[in-house]
Design an enzyme around this catalytic site. Structure first.
Site, PDB file in Angstrom:
ATOM      1  N   GLU A   1       0.806  -1.213   0.000  1.00 14.24           N
ATOM      2  CA  GLU A   1       0.000   0.000   0.000  1.00 14.24           C
ATOM      3  C   GLU A   1       0.846   1.272   0.000  1.00 14.24           C
ATOM      4  OE1 GLU A   1      -2.880   0.144   3.100  1.00 14.24           O
ATOM      5  OE2 GLU A   1      -4.307   1.190   1.823  1.00 14.24           O
ATOM      6  N   ASP A   2       1.943   1.249   0.715  1.00  9.41           N
ATOM      7  CA  ASP A   2       2.685   2.493   0.941  1.00  9.41           C
ATOM      8  C   ASP A   2       3.974   2.634   0.136  1.00  9.41           C
ATOM      9  OD1 ASP A   2       0.703   2.961   2.725  1.00  9.41           O
ATOM     10  OD2 ASP A   2       1.884   2.515   4.517  1.00  9.41           O
TER      11      ASP A   2
END
Ligand code: MN
Length: 507
Positions: free
Chosen positions: A75-76
């Site tokens: 996600e990051d």
């Protein structure tokens, strides 16, 4: 937490290959998160390292620990799931994918102006992720725990959101997995942010009370330890203190009077064998006067989440009220760590069986509710509608245990009706049910079952499921089986069409 510390903590737990893989995962995550910082100013990698460390302390298998290290990479950072799969294999990638789904569900949640702990959509995603592998939720709990531990750095409104969600969703989740200690940690941390004034007041109140009773308990402790010695029983005696959050819940029940709470501090007795538990119970009752209504045998009838112990509350000669909890080391381990104990690195059999097939039958009986969860997941994948109520009932409400006449144990949600039981045993038994006997007495279709009931289904091969039964089932499982049977016999179509015609005519 840094790489050196984590590697050091992991030394005695995993074999050489696993340690190598772990080190590779640390380096991979560190590189991926390079330059990123947490709001506290610390390098971001400190967070996944802490999550991995917690998972190790729970005794989780190496895949879960590595998934903990990588849980925020998809996600990051620019890392892809294919990359993770190529380097760390399918099992790790599967878990990381699940964690990413859960996390995305949560991100959507934060967009909502009106706080909702679980929207249907979020819950669906969460379930899809979790239903396929329960380790996802265990890693998620470790993640949540560290976020709560570092919550002071977030702005006030987000602190409250995280805290409330922890109390409403993650605490009960830990409880459902039998992870008593984690639940307690989550609840106390969250409660501290939700009601700091009350938290502080209770903490002071508690420590005042404990100061007084610790000395008295010490005397009782040495008294019983002597008695054990005389009887040649090997037992470990410890004090256990109630958590602040559970104290606040209990206080609400007794109108705020702390004197009415008997288990503020309890003595916990841990022994080798189950038989010792009962021997000790007898011994305690010969030394002190038991409060009969408070004797609980959770060994014979475990709590719905699998918790086992004997509980008794006694009154000592100088009028002191003391609660005892008696259990074996195995029971103690399960009470503290719950389902996580099944994935223990020392006992890789369950864990391997489970990972290979994700077959819930390799999990303890008390965890069979996960089967139901997987059924929900299958439906969601088929695009079927499921109401939030149905999900809430199955997942978060309390459970009861009932028995078949043969003594098999079945796990149902509180408020379950006899037909729910019948369909749980087998859909044919449900479909041909004509009546019920509960504890040898005739029992109506609409009367809820109670914990410990012995339920007998009276079957008539000619009897068929009825439309009206829709109001006589409460579980998702029974409802869907019944629905299928009604559909097959054509009842649903006919009735729905008839209803539609009538509705149209009325207009
Ligand atoms: Mn995280």
């Amino acid at each position: 937490m840094n790489k050196t510390d984590l590697m050091e903590n992991s030394q005695p737990l995993y074999d050489k290959d696993q340690l190598l893989e772990l080190e590779q995962a640390i380096d991979f995550a560190t590189k991926a998160h390079a330059g990123q910082k947490r709001i506290s100013g610390e390098p971001y990698i400190s967070h996944p390292l802490a999550v991995a460390d917690t998972l190790m302390s729970w005794g989780m298998d190496i895949s879960s620990v590595i998934a903990g290290l990588l849980h925020d990479t998809i996600e990051d950072t620019s890392v892809t799931i294919t990359e993770v799969e190529n380097i760390f294999g399918h099992d790790v990638a599967f878990l990381v994918d699940g964690l990413t789904k859960v996390s995305k569900a949560r991100a959507n949640m934060q967009d909502l102006s009106n706080y909702l702990p679980m929207t249907k959509d979020n819950l669906s995603k969460l379930l899809i992720a979790v239903g396929q592998d329960i380790r996802v939720i265990i890693v998620k709990l470790a993640d949540r725990l560290h976020n709560l531990e570092t919550l002071q750095y977030l702005p006030k409104d987000r602190q409250l959101k995280v805290a409330r969600e922890s109390l409403e969703v993650f605490g009960p989740m830990a409880d459902r997995l039998g992870m008593g200690r984690v639940r307690m940690e989550i609840e106390d941390l969250a409660f501290k942010y939700l009601d700091p004034v009350e938290y502080k007041r209770l903490k002071i109140l508690m420590s005042k009370r404990l100061g007084r009773s610790t000395r008295k308990l010490g005397e009782i402790r040495s008294e019983i330890e002597q008695a054990f010695k005389k009887q040649n029983i090997n037992a470990e005696v410890n004090g256990r203190v109630k958590s602040i959050y559970s104290l606040s819940k209990k206080l609400a029940k007794v109108n705020g009077n702390i004197d009415d709470i008997y288990d503020l501090m309890a003595l916990r007795i841990v022994v080798d064998k189950k038989e010792d538990c009962y021997q000790i119970l007898g011994l305690l009752h010969s030394l002190y006067k038991p409060m009969i209504s408070r004797i609980k045998d959770y060994i014979a009838t475990p709590k719905p989440n699998g918790y086992q112990s004997l509980h008794t509350t006694v009154i000592t000669p100088n009028e002191q009220i003391v609660e005892f909890q008696i259990r074996t080391y195995d029971m103690h381990e399960f009470a503290e760590r719950g389902l996580a104990a099944s994935f223990h690195y020392h006992d890789q059999k369950t864990s391997k069986d489970y990972i290979k097939s994700r077959d819930v039958s390799s999990l303890p009986d008390s965890m069979q509710w996960i089967t139901q969860l997987q059924a929900i997941v299958d439906k969601l994948k088929d695009g079927e509608e499921i109401s939030k109520d149905q999900l809430n009932i199955d997942l978060f409400s309390n459970r009861i245990f009932v028995h078949s006449p043969k003594g098999d144990i079945y796990d149902l949600p509180e408020g379950a009706l006899p037909l729910d039981f019948a369909y749980l045993v087998h859909s044919d038994i449900g479909g041909h049910a004509q009546g019920f006997r509960v504890n040898s007495k005739i029992h109506p279709f609409d009367k809820p079952l109670q914990n410990g009931d012995i339920v007998e289904v009276i079957i008539n091969k000619l009897s068929k499921p009825k439309q009206a039964w829709k109001n006589l089932v409460t579980t998702t499982h029974a409802r869907s089986k019944l629905q299928g049977q009604l559909k097959q016999s054509g009842v649903v179509g006919t009735i729905t069409n008839a209803a539609a015609i009538i509705a149209r005519k009325k207009k």
